[in-house]
Design a protein around this motif. Structure first.
Motif, PDB file in Angstrom:
ATOM      1  N   MET A 119      10.516 -10.630   3.192  1.00 29.08           N
ATOM      2  CA  MET A 119      10.152 -11.151   1.880  1.00 29.08           C
ATOM      3  C   MET A 119      11.109 -12.266   1.497  1.00 29.08           C
ATOM      4  O   MET A 119      12.314 -12.173   1.742  1.00 29.08           O
ATOM      5  N   ALA A 120      10.594 -13.355   0.915  1.00 32.46           N
ATOM      6  CA  ALA A 120      11.478 -14.415   0.407  1.00 32.46           C
ATOM      7  C   ALA A 120      12.197 -13.893  -0.828  1.00 32.46           C
ATOM      8  O   ALA A 120      11.594 -13.213  -1.657  1.00 32.46           O
ATOM      9  N   ALA A 121      13.480 -14.195  -0.931  1.00 34.33           N
ATOM     10  CA  ALA A 121      14.247 -13.752  -2.105  1.00 34.33           C
ATOM     11  C   ALA A 121      15.233 -14.828  -2.537  1.00 34.33           C
ATOM     12  O   ALA A 121      16.008 -15.347  -1.735  1.00 34.33           O
ATOM     13  N   HIS A 174       6.393  -4.537  -1.246  1.00 35.57           N
ATOM     14  CA  HIS A 174       6.418  -3.747  -0.013  1.00 35.57           C
ATOM     15  C   HIS A 174       7.874  -3.595   0.449  1.00 35.57           C
ATOM     16  O   HIS A 174       8.272  -2.522   0.933  1.00 35.57           O
ATOM     17  N   THR A 175       8.656  -4.630   0.287  1.00 36.78           N
ATOM     18  CA  THR A 175      10.070  -4.622   0.678  1.00 36.78           C
ATOM     19  C   THR A 175      10.853  -3.556  -0.090  1.00 36.78           C
ATOM     20  O   THR A 175      11.737  -2.903   0.464  1.00 36.78           O
ATOM     21  N   HIS A 176      10.523  -3.392  -1.352  1.00 37.17           N
ATOM     22  CA  HIS A 176      11.182  -2.372  -2.178  1.00 37.17           C
ATOM     23  C   HIS A 176      10.967  -0.999  -1.554  1.00 37.17           C
ATOM     24  O   HIS A 176      11.896  -0.180  -1.448  1.00 37.17           O
ATOM     25  N   ARG A 196       2.794 -13.874   0.255  1.00 35.71           N
ATOM     26  CA  ARG A 196       1.919 -12.841   0.828  1.00 35.71           C
ATOM     27  C   ARG A 196       2.718 -11.553   0.977  1.00 35.71           C
ATOM     28  O   ARG A 196       3.898 -11.580   1.296  1.00 35.71           O
ATOM     29  N   SER A 197       2.046 -10.432   0.756  1.00 32.30           N
ATOM     30  CA  SER A 197       2.727  -9.141   0.867  1.00 32.30           C
ATOM     31  C   SER A 197       2.461  -8.487   2.215  1.00 32.30           C
ATOM     32  O   SER A 197       1.339  -8.551   2.745  1.00 32.30           O
ATOM     33  N   GLY A 198       3.494  -7.843   2.711  1.00 33.62           N
ATOM     34  CA  GLY A 198       3.364  -7.073   3.944  1.00 33.62           C
ATOM     35  C   GLY A 198       2.405  -5.899   3.798  1.00 33.62           C
ATOM     36  O   GLY A 198       1.995  -5.297   4.794  1.00 33.62           O
ATOM     37  N   ALA A 199       2.050  -5.582   2.568  1.00 31.24           N
ATOM     38  CA  ALA A 199       1.068  -4.518   2.346  1.00 31.24           C
ATOM     39  C   ALA A 199      -0.309  -4.978   2.802  1.00 31.24           C
ATOM     40  O   ALA A 199      -1.195  -4.169   3.090  1.00 31.24           O
ATOM     41  N   ASP A 249       0.340  -9.010   8.261  1.00 31.54           N
ATOM     42  CA  ASP A 249       1.482  -8.836   9.157  1.00 31.54           C
ATOM     43  C   ASP A 249       2.227 -10.175   9.192  1.00 31.54           C
ATOM     44  O   ASP A 249       1.871 -11.092   9.950  1.00 31.54           O
ATOM     45  N   LYS A 250       3.249 -10.295   8.364  1.00 35.55           N
ATOM     46  CA  LYS A 250       3.955 -11.580   8.237  1.00 35.55           C
ATOM     47  C   LYS A 250       4.724 -11.922   9.507  1.00 35.55           C
ATOM     48  O   LYS A 250       4.892 -13.092   9.833  1.00 35.55           O
ATOM     49  N   VAL A 251       5.178 -10.911  10.219  1.00 41.56           N
ATOM     50  CA  VAL A 251       5.906 -11.159  11.472  1.00 41.56           C
ATOM     51  C   VAL A 251       4.986 -11.871  12.464  1.00 41.56           C
ATOM     52  O   VAL A 251       5.383 -12.840  13.124  1.00 41.56           O
TER      53      VAL A 251
HETATM   54  C1  LIG Z   1      11.204 -18.762  -3.042  1.00 44.90           C
HETATM   55  C2  LIG Z   1      10.825 -17.373  -3.476  1.00 44.90           C
HETATM   56  C3  LIG Z   1      11.800 -16.516  -3.937  1.00 44.90           C
HETATM   57  C4  LIG Z   1      11.474 -15.200  -4.332  1.00 44.90           C
HETATM   58  N1  LIG Z   1      12.468 -14.380  -4.773  1.00 44.90           N
HETATM   59  C5  LIG Z   1      12.172 -13.104  -5.114  1.00 44.90           C
HETATM   60  C6  LIG Z   1      13.220 -12.213  -5.515  1.00 44.90           C
HETATM   61  O1  LIG Z   1      14.412 -12.557  -5.523  1.00 44.90           O
HETATM   62  N2  LIG Z   1      12.860 -10.949  -5.861  1.00 44.90           N
HETATM   63  C7  LIG Z   1      11.551 -10.507  -5.842  1.00 44.90           C
HETATM   64  O2  LIG Z   1      11.274  -9.344  -6.178  1.00 44.90           O
HETATM   65  N3  LIG Z   1      10.550 -11.350  -5.442  1.00 44.90           N
HETATM   66  C8  LIG Z   1      10.834 -12.611  -5.066  1.00 44.90           C
HETATM   67  N4  LIG Z   1       9.840 -13.449  -4.629  1.00 44.90           N
HETATM   68  C9  LIG Z   1       8.459 -12.930  -4.496  1.00 44.90           C
HETATM   69  C10 LIG Z   1       8.260 -12.117  -3.187  1.00 44.90           C
HETATM   70  O3  LIG Z   1       8.838 -12.778  -2.070  1.00 44.90           O
HETATM   71  C11 LIG Z   1       6.763 -11.935  -2.953  1.00 44.90           C
HETATM   72  O4  LIG Z   1       6.208 -11.160  -3.996  1.00 44.90           O
HETATM   73  C12 LIG Z   1       6.422 -11.324  -1.591  1.00 44.90           C
HETATM   74  O5  LIG Z   1       5.052 -11.462  -1.380  1.00 44.90           O
HETATM   75  C13 LIG Z   1       6.807  -9.847  -1.490  1.00 44.90           C
HETATM   76  O6  LIG Z   1       6.525  -9.442  -0.194  1.00 44.90           O
HETATM   77  P1  LIG Z   1       6.396  -7.894   0.220  1.00 44.90           P
HETATM   78  O7  LIG Z   1       5.345  -7.277  -0.674  1.00 44.90           O
HETATM   79  O8  LIG Z   1       5.983  -7.950   1.659  1.00 44.90           O
HETATM   80  O9  LIG Z   1       7.745  -7.300   0.000  1.00 44.90           O
HETATM   81  C14 LIG Z   1      10.134 -14.768  -4.244  1.00 44.90           C
HETATM   82  C15 LIG Z   1       9.150 -15.645  -3.805  1.00 44.90           C
HETATM   83  C16 LIG Z   1       9.481 -16.934  -3.423  1.00 44.90           C
HETATM   84  C17 LIG Z   1       8.409 -17.869  -2.926  1.00 44.90           C
END
Ligand SMILES: Cc1cc2nc3c(=O)[nH]c(=O)nc-3n(C[C@H](O)[C@H](O)[C@H](O)COP(=O)(O)O)c2cc1C
Length: 192
Positions: free
Chosen positions: A31-33, A55-57, A85-88, A91-93
């Motif tokens: 996930m981007a953070a 999904h990361t949570h 996009r969510s890993g839910a 498949d991001k990999v």
């Molecule tokens: C540049 C960028 C930064 C992000 N930073 C966060 C963050 O710090 N915390 C968070 O909860 N989501 C953040 N997001 C949103 C998640 O990356 C996004 O909801 C993602 O689809 C979650 O993926 P997952 O459901 O596979 O975990 C960010 C998105 C972008 C594009």
């Protein structure tokens, strides 16, 4: 100088654009953070704030482990994809063609294409409101060999991606060097 009041915001600029890795139901996901950073040096700790719906949570909560992968500017599209996009659902990999490897922690997947990877074991969790703050103790740091100069990490070779939050919502590469840290300030005392 006049200022306008924007009210209470989280507007700090810039922020990193990391790829947080976790194992969700046994599968690697990223996930981007942007809300992530250093919180302690001894022992080394990094925090990341993640909304409970991600999904990361779920993955971090399942394993008490995560990885911080620092993408280079070459991975801008992949980083953004992992943030929209969510890993839910996907498949991001597979979509991003990430090559995965593991270090000390079996549930903290690492991305080979990212020049810098840190393995973190969760030591504290704080419920803050919209986000959960996971504080991870760094168990190991991996750096691509070709990002070394004279045996030390070289930022010009790592070329990390930077993010600027709303209203800008843009990714940047590092620009010019503005000064030498822990030294530039000495000029104000007439020392160089
Ligand atoms: C540049 C960028 C930064 C992000 N930073 C966060 C963050 O710090 N915390 C968070 O909860 N989501 C953040 N997001 C949103 C998640 O990356 C996004 O909801 C993602 O689809 C979650 O993926 P997952 O459901 O596979 O975990 C960010 C998105 C972008 C594009």
């Amino acid at each position: 100088m006049s200022k306008v009041l924007l009210g209470p915001t989280t507007l700090v600029l810039p922020t990193p654009a990391f790829l947080i890795g976790s194992s969700v139901d046994g599968k690697p996901n990223f996930m981007a953070a942007a809300w992530s950073g250093v919180v302690n040096s001894d022992p080394p700790m990094i925090s990341v704030a993640i909304r409970p719906g991600r999904h990361t949570h779920r993955g971090i909560s399942q394993n008490s482990a995560f990885s911080v992968n620092v993408p280079s500017v070459d991975l801008t599209r992949e980083t953004d994809y992992c943030g929209i996009r969510s890993g839910a659902k996907v498949d991001k990999v597979a979509v991003c063609k990430f090559k995965i490897f593991y270090g000390k922690l079996a549930t903290a997947p690492l991305i080979e294409q990212c020049p810098l990877n840190l393995e973190c074991r969760v030591v504290q969790t704080l419920e803050l409101g919209s986000h959960t703050l996971f504080i991870g103790q760094v168990e190991e740091t991996h750096l691509s060999e070709d990002c070394l100069t004279d045996g030390k990490p070289d930022i010009d070779k790592i070329r990390p991606l930077i993010y600027t939050q709303a209203p800008f919502r843009r990714y940047f590469a590092f620009g010019e060097v503005a000064g030498q840290a822990f030294r530039a300030g000495l000029e104000l005392e007439g020392k160089t």
